[in-house]
Design an enzyme around this catalytic site. Structure first.
Site: not given
Ligand code: SF4
Length: 347
Positions: A32, A49, A54, A94, A129, A147, A186, A203, A206, A212
């Protein structure tokens, strides 16, 4: 970077850029998402969506393709009989969502496709949402989605163990990239689904790691604190299989036991009622002769665990081809009992 080092104060423009750069390279290619950013097909986004609420994405993809093949446009959905819609929805659970999709399709065909958050929110079965997702992804409106993925990512980013809905929405609104609201939504959802996962956040790869709080604490999975779940109520019921797994007596359910769907004739057990007593009540209603116990199947819904004792029975009631009916997973499991039992006779 040292996993326990303290995060810097969040420079929001840098965070947006890091997240969107990551998304442009690593976002999920979902069906989509075809079409220009901020101008996705609203019908496809809406169906996806609703369907993915669920439901795991991998399984949801199969259901999505099946549903879009059956109803490739909102007109096709609006014109279809509700039983055909429920049949295409089979397995997704559902079922109220399928009914609302069908009703809302009728509203759209009669009054036009909404292009704003408020217009989508006014449709049956569309909550904040979904309205935010469709209006931002398909129309470029500046609406932040909220969400479970967004909640987890933001709770970790800001080190909040008990994020309330208004808290998550306020943080999501503040972070949203006004130039690319759909892509930003997204991106947060994808990050939560693929990197910042509930049990094993990655992490090290990330794009938000530098800012963070949860990562800096050394215990990212401690954020957010687990929700206290409502107790699951156990519900007992009996059903009869009159016919076989291909052709059987079916009836439309009412009330608490998967109401609205077709299924094997069944009765909920009253408190303190035995299965034999409920079976007698059911057979009296159907003018049927009870046979042997084929087996017991169970099915867990959000707040209920249904245990269904399935018996063979004989009756003059007309039988219906099973493959044409929209049945719950519980009924499919019940029908499979007969084949399993037959197979066991030859083991
Ligand atoms: S947002 Fe924070 S806790 Fe989540 S993966 Fe990234 S560094 Fe880790």
């Amino acid at each position: 970077m040292n996993a326990a080092s303290a995060p810097q104060a969040i420079p929001i423009p840098a965070l947006r850029e890091a997240l969107l750069t990551w998304f442009d390279h690593s976002g999920r290619a979902l069906p989509w998402r075809a079409g220009a950013e901020g101008a996705r097909d609203p019908y496809r986004v809406w169906v996806a969506e609703i369907l993915l609420q669920q439901t795991q994405v991998a399984r949801g993809l199969v259901y999505y393709e099946r549903f879009l093949t059956a109803f490739p446009s909102v007109q096709a959905l609006a014109e279809a009989p509700i039983d055909a819609v429920l049949k295409a929805w089979e397995g997704c659970g559902y079922y109220a969502r399928a009914r609302n999709l069908h009703r809302a399709a009728g509203v759209i065909v009669a009054g036009g496709m909404p292009s704003t958050y408020a217009g989508w929110l006014a449709l049956p079965g569309v909550g904040p949402y979904t309205a935010a997702a469709v209006s931002s992804l398909a129309f470029g409106e500046q609406r932040a989605v909220n969400d479970g993925n967004v909640r987890r990512v933001l709770a970790r980013l800001y080190g909040e163990r008990l994020p309330t809905e208004p808290w998550v929405q306020a943080r999501a609104d503040a972070l949203l990239d006004s130039g690319r609201p759909g892509a930003f939504n997204e991106a947060v959802m994808d990050l939560g689904a693929t990197i910042c996962t509930p049990k094993a956040p990655r992490c090290a790869v990330c794009p938000l790691a530098a800012w963070c709080e949860a990562r800096a604490s050394g215990q990212p999975t401690a954020f957010p604190a687990p929700k206290v779940r409502a107790a699951v109520r156990e519900v007992g019921a009996v059903a009869v299989l009159i016919g076989n797994e291909h052709s059987a007596v079916l009836e439309r359910r009412e009330g608490a036991l998967l109401g609205g769907l077709m299924g094997l004739p069944s009765e909920l057990r009253e408190p303190d009622e035995t299965a034999a007593q409920a079976l007698a009540r059911l057979c009296a209603r159907l003018d049927a002769v009870p046979g042997t116990l084929l087996g017991t199947v169970s099915h867990t819904m959000t707040h209920r665990q249904i245990t269904l004792d399935v018996y063979a029975a004989q009756s003059a009631h007309p039988k219906t081809p099973v493959q044409d009916a929209a049945l719950s997973r519980l009924d499919h499991k019940a029908l499979e009992l007969l084949a399993a039992r037959r197979g066991s006779l030859f083991d």
